[in-house]
Design a protein around this motif. Structure first.
Motif, PDB file in Angstrom:
ATOM      1  N   GLN A 332      -6.052  16.227  -1.195  1.00 53.38           N
ATOM      2  CA  GLN A 332      -4.840  15.488  -0.820  1.00 53.38           C
ATOM      3  C   GLN A 332      -5.028  14.808   0.532  1.00 53.38           C
ATOM      4  O   GLN A 332      -4.643  13.652   0.718  1.00 53.38           O
ATOM      5  CB  GLN A 332      -3.651  16.447  -0.768  1.00 53.38           C
ATOM      6  N   ARG A 333      -5.674  15.519   1.470  1.00 51.23           N
ATOM      7  CA  ARG A 333      -5.878  14.959   2.806  1.00 51.23           C
ATOM      8  C   ARG A 333      -6.771  13.722   2.756  1.00 51.23           C
ATOM      9  O   ARG A 333      -6.529  12.748   3.480  1.00 51.23           O
ATOM     10  CB  ARG A 333      -6.501  16.013   3.714  1.00 51.23           C
ATOM     11  N   LEU A 334      -7.785  13.726   1.918  1.00 53.27           N
ATOM     12  CA  LEU A 334      -8.700  12.589   1.832  1.00 53.27           C
ATOM     13  C   LEU A 334      -7.968  11.305   1.409  1.00 53.27           C
ATOM     14  O   LEU A 334      -8.201  10.232   1.975  1.00 53.27           O
ATOM     15  CB  LEU A 334      -9.830  12.900   0.857  1.00 53.27           C
ATOM     16  N   PHE A 335      -7.107  11.425   0.433  1.00 50.97           N
ATOM     17  CA  PHE A 335      -6.399  10.232  -0.041  1.00 50.97           C
ATOM     18  C   PHE A 335      -5.297   9.793   0.928  1.00 50.97           C
ATOM     19  O   PHE A 335      -5.054   8.593   1.083  1.00 50.97           O
ATOM     20  CB  PHE A 335      -5.835  10.503  -1.447  1.00 50.97           C
ATOM     21  N   ILE A 336      -4.654  10.759   1.573  1.00 48.62           N
ATOM     22  CA  ILE A 336      -3.647  10.383   2.574  1.00 48.62           C
ATOM     23  C   ILE A 336      -4.316   9.722   3.771  1.00 48.62           C
ATOM     24  O   ILE A 336      -3.772   8.780   4.364  1.00 48.62           O
ATOM     25  CB  ILE A 336      -2.840  11.621   3.010  1.00 48.62           C
ATOM     26  N   MET A 337      -5.524  10.196   4.140  1.00 40.80           N
ATOM     27  CA  MET A 337      -6.279   9.560   5.223  1.00 40.80           C
ATOM     28  C   MET A 337      -6.593   8.105   4.890  1.00 40.80           C
ATOM     29  O   MET A 337      -6.541   7.229   5.752  1.00 40.80           O
ATOM     30  CB  MET A 337      -7.570  10.339   5.494  1.00 40.80           C
ATOM     31  N   GLU A 338      -6.918   7.849   3.618  1.00 38.78           N
ATOM     32  CA  GLU A 338      -7.232   6.478   3.216  1.00 38.78           C
ATOM     33  C   GLU A 338      -6.001   5.576   3.307  1.00 38.78           C
ATOM     34  O   GLU A 338      -6.081   4.440   3.798  1.00 38.78           O
ATOM     35  CB  GLU A 338      -7.784   6.476   1.786  1.00 38.78           C
ATOM     36  N   SER A 339      -4.861   6.074   2.859  1.00 36.63           N
ATOM     37  CA  SER A 339      -3.640   5.269   2.952  1.00 36.63           C
ATOM     38  C   SER A 339      -3.218   5.102   4.412  1.00 36.63           C
ATOM     39  O   SER A 339      -2.709   4.043   4.812  1.00 36.63           O
ATOM     40  CB  SER A 339      -2.510   5.908   2.139  1.00 36.63           C
ATOM     41  N   ALA A 340      -3.449   6.144   5.228  1.00 33.71           N
ATOM     42  CA  ALA A 340      -3.136   6.040   6.651  1.00 33.71           C
ATOM     43  C   ALA A 340      -4.031   5.004   7.326  1.00 33.71           C
ATOM     44  O   ALA A 340      -3.586   4.264   8.217  1.00 33.71           O
ATOM     45  CB  ALA A 340      -3.304   7.395   7.332  1.00 33.71           C
ATOM     46  N   TRP A 341      -5.297   4.956   6.904  1.00 30.42           N
ATOM     47  CA  TRP A 341      -6.225   3.954   7.469  1.00 30.42           C
ATOM     48  C   TRP A 341      -5.708   2.548   7.202  1.00 30.42           C
ATOM     49  O   TRP A 341      -5.745   1.687   8.092  1.00 30.42           O
ATOM     50  CB  TRP A 341      -7.612   4.144   6.846  1.00 30.42           C
ATOM     51  N   ILE A 342      -5.210   2.314   5.991  1.00 27.37           N
ATOM     52  CA  ILE A 342      -4.647   1.003   5.658  1.00 27.37           C
ATOM     53  C   ILE A 342      -3.461   0.687   6.567  1.00 27.37           C
ATOM     54  O   ILE A 342      -3.327  -0.422   7.092  1.00 27.37           O
ATOM     55  CB  ILE A 342      -4.211   0.965   4.169  1.00 27.37           C
ATOM     56  N   GLY A 343      -2.598   1.697   6.779  1.00 28.88           N
ATOM     57  CA  GLY A 343      -1.434   1.495   7.642  1.00 28.88           C
ATOM     58  C   GLY A 343      -1.820   1.234   9.086  1.00 28.88           C
ATOM     59  O   GLY A 343      -1.246   0.362   9.749  1.00 28.88           O
ATOM     60  N   ILE A 344      -2.812   1.961   9.611  1.00 35.27           N
ATOM     61  CA  ILE A 344      -3.231   1.802  11.014  1.00 35.27           C
ATOM     62  C   ILE A 344      -3.846   0.433  11.248  1.00 35.27           C
ATOM     63  O   ILE A 344      -3.492  -0.269  12.207  1.00 35.27           O
ATOM     64  CB  ILE A 344      -4.232   2.915  11.406  1.00 35.27           C
ATOM     65  N   VAL A 345      -4.778   0.041  10.381  1.00 31.33           N
ATOM     66  CA  VAL A 345      -5.428  -1.265  10.543  1.00 31.33           C
ATOM     67  C   VAL A 345      -4.405  -2.389  10.418  1.00 31.33           C
ATOM     68  O   VAL A 345      -4.391  -3.342  11.216  1.00 31.33           O
ATOM     69  CB  VAL A 345      -6.563  -1.438   9.502  1.00 31.33           C
ATOM     70  N   GLY A 346      -3.519  -2.279   9.415  1.00 33.15           N
ATOM     71  CA  GLY A 346      -2.483  -3.305   9.247  1.00 33.15           C
ATOM     72  C   GLY A 346      -1.565  -3.386  10.448  1.00 33.15           C
ATOM     73  O   GLY A 346      -1.179  -4.479  10.886  1.00 33.15           O
ATOM     74  N   THR A 347      -1.228  -2.237  11.037  1.00 39.37           N
ATOM     75  CA  THR A 347      -0.340  -2.214  12.201  1.00 39.37           C
ATOM     76  C   THR A 347      -0.994  -2.844  13.418  1.00 39.37           C
ATOM     77  O   THR A 347      -0.365  -3.633  14.140  1.00 39.37           O
ATOM     78  CB  THR A 347       0.075  -0.761  12.522  1.00 39.37           C
ATOM     79  N   VAL A 348      -2.247  -2.480  13.687  1.00 41.72           N
ATOM     80  CA  VAL A 348      -2.956  -3.031  14.857  1.00 41.72           C
ATOM     81  C   VAL A 348      -3.050  -4.549  14.774  1.00 41.72           C
ATOM     82  O   VAL A 348      -2.758  -5.271  15.737  1.00 41.72           O
ATOM     83  CB  VAL A 348      -4.363  -2.409  14.978  1.00 41.72           C
ATOM     84  N   ILE A 349      -3.438  -5.039  13.594  1.00 41.21           N
ATOM     85  CA  ILE A 349      -3.548  -6.500  13.419  1.00 41.21           C
ATOM     86  C   ILE A 349      -2.170  -7.146  13.556  1.00 41.21           C
ATOM     87  O   ILE A 349      -2.014  -8.215  14.169  1.00 41.21           O
ATOM     88  CB  ILE A 349      -4.171  -6.835  12.054  1.00 41.21           C
ATOM     89  N   ILE A 405       3.513   7.817   3.181  1.00 42.39           N
ATOM     90  CA  ILE A 405       4.401   8.224   2.089  1.00 42.39           C
ATOM     91  C   ILE A 405       3.957   7.559   0.779  1.00 42.39           C
ATOM     92  O   ILE A 405       3.995   8.175  -0.297  1.00 42.39           O
ATOM     93  CB  ILE A 405       5.857   7.858   2.419  1.00 42.39           C
ATOM     94  N   SER A 406       3.534   6.299   0.880  1.00 46.64           N
ATOM     95  CA  SER A 406       3.076   5.579  -0.316  1.00 46.64           C
ATOM     96  C   SER A 406       1.825   6.218  -0.906  1.00 46.64           C
ATOM     97  O   SER A 406       1.599   6.167  -2.124  1.00 46.64           O
ATOM     98  CB  SER A 406       2.790   4.117   0.032  1.00 46.64           C
ATOM     99  N   GLY A 407       0.987   6.794  -0.038  1.00 46.79           N
ATOM    100  CA  GLY A 407      -0.238   7.428  -0.536  1.00 46.79           C
ATOM    101  C   GLY A 407      -0.059   8.887  -0.916  1.00 46.79           C
ATOM    102  O   GLY A 407      -0.957   9.488  -1.519  1.00 46.79           O
ATOM    103  N   TRP A 408       1.109   9.453  -0.568  1.00 49.16           N
ATOM    104  CA  TRP A 408       1.309  10.895  -0.825  1.00 49.16           C
ATOM    105  C   TRP A 408       1.389  11.201  -2.314  1.00 49.16           C
ATOM    106  O   TRP A 408       0.759  12.149  -2.792  1.00 49.16           O
ATOM    107  CB  TRP A 408       2.591  11.349  -0.139  1.00 49.16           C
TER     108      TRP A 408
END
Length: 427
Positions: A332-349, A405-408
């Protein structure tokens, strides 16, 4: 599996689906940038109006209104906590005139205590404060009121005004005689100071500021040229009171204002106006953030779809990991990390893009508006967009939270994958 290995696992699968992940990051970026830019307009308008309010008056000034404002009452105000000065001006009520080198003007005048004025922040552009009753300060527009009524001008032209320097000159003060045959006493008043011009171009200060020790003498002089009041009729007042209380710090204005209200006075301070503005714009900014959040929620659909497809495509890998002893929490953590990565990169940009859009809007929009209004070179004094760090934190928290939440849900689905069925799943 170590945290480093978990990061490597996530990066490997992101590289494998670069285009899909890129489009998902792009959607998250657009949603977050829309939220920040939209809300920044509310912050910009708030800053513009607040600065306008603060620039028009002293922020530590409290105006006090009452039918009976006496020197004793103002002396009591001076003893209140956090009060720096109390200026009790008395505005001259009867008609009076000033004469200087053949130029005359109808007067607007105050009697005041210059010691309190100096403490309150009364600023002079030239000269000094009066030290004797016969010395006065004039407003920055005083000379514009002095006109030569005997000058000959053509039709449509205005009478000439006084153009010479006022500092050091002696102006003659007198009342308009209201009693037949009476002649007003004249008071020579030396101009020793000129008040600093108001901060706004449209504001005009043509007042004559006199020492309040002159009041008794001038009141007697007015009585000598005024008819006796009719029996049973109250005579008109000599002055109108105007009391301003000056507080030591802005944060203490609210407490002093409350204390004055408790004493029965009607008061006004800039803090009350700012509080009303803050409440209104807080609601406006919350509404704009809510509307912007909808854009992020729309982007979350893309994140959900991306993560759902990732779980489906990696069914065999999930089965292998489970067979090797990986627990549900790790998967579960691996997939949430992937969705979080998408959120972090999108937020920074999105944050970088938002600041760029804000800078361009503040530089270009004033030019467009002034050109449309036909006011070339005019300074609108409007800030169209402001992005405070609080807005960045709020938008980042919303964006990252929605992404996780979307990746959960897909991550939970991955933990329930059957090992045997997953190992039989064809690549």
């Amino acid at each position: 599996m170590s945290f480093k290995d978990q990061i490597a696992f996530v990066r490997q699968h992101i590289r494998r689906n670069r285009l899909r992940v890129f489009m998902t990051v792009l959607a998250a970026t657009m949603g977050t940038a829309f939220l920040i830019v939209l809300a920044s307009v509310g912050f910009g308008l708030h800053k513009t109006i607040k600065d306008e309010v603060l620039s028009n008056q002293m922020v530590t000034q409290v105006e006090v209104y009452s039918e009976e404002l006496t020197d004793a009452k103002t002396d009591a105000m001076k003893k209140m906590d956090h009060v720096k000065a109390v200026v009790h001006r008395k505005q001259l009520a009867p008609t009076a005139f000033a004469e200087l080198d053949g130029y005359t003007a109808g007067l607007n005048a105050y009697f005041t205590d210059f010691g309190e004025e100096a403490t309150s922040g009364f600023k002079l552009a030239e000269g000094r404060f009066p030290e004797k009753p016969g010395e006065v300060v004039v407003g920055s527009g005083f000379a514009e009121q002095l006109i030569d009524e005997k000058a000959t001008v053509k039709e449509g032209e205005e009478l000439p005004t006084y153009k010479e320097a006022l500092l050091g000159k002696t102006v003659t003060f007198k009342f308009e005689p209201l009693k037949e045959g009476a002649v007003s006493e004249e008071w020579p008043l030396k101009i020793v100071g000129i008040k600093e011009a108001p901060g706004k171009d449209w504001a005009f200060d043509g007042y004559l500021y006199m020492d309040d020790r002159l009041m008794p003498e001038m009141e007697k002089g007015l009585a000598a040229v005024s008819p006796e009041p009719e029996e049973g009729v109250e005579p008109d007042g000599f002055t109108y009171p105007q009391v301003n209380v000056y507080v030591d710090k802005l944060e203490n204005v609210k407490s002093v204002t409350g204390a004055l209200k408790d004493d029965g006075y009607s008061v006004y301070s800039v803090s009350e106006e700012i509080e009303q503005l803050d409440v209104f714009f807080l609601a406006l900014k919350a509404g704009l953030v809510f509307v912007g959040t909808i854009a992020i929620l729309i982007a979350s659909i893309g994140i959900f779809n991306t993560m759902t497809m990732a779980v489906t495509e990696r069914t065999r890998e999930i089965g292998v990991m489970k067979a090797l002893g990986a627990g549900p929490k790790l998967i579960q953590r691996l997939f949430i990390m992937e969705s979080a990565w998408i959120g972090i990169v999108g937020t920074v940009i999105a944050v970088l893009i938002s600041y760029g859009v804000s800078m361009v809007a503040n530089a270009v929009l004033p030019v467009i508006v002034t050109a449309a209004l036909g006011e070339d070179g005019a300074d609108l004094g409007v800030t169209f967009s402001v992005i405070p760090w609080q807005l960045v934190l709020i938008a980042s928290a919303i964006s990252l939270g929605v992404a996780m939440i979307s990746g959960w849900r897909p991550a939970r689905k991955a933990t329930k994958t059957d090992v045997i069925g997953a190992l039989r799943h064809e690549l």
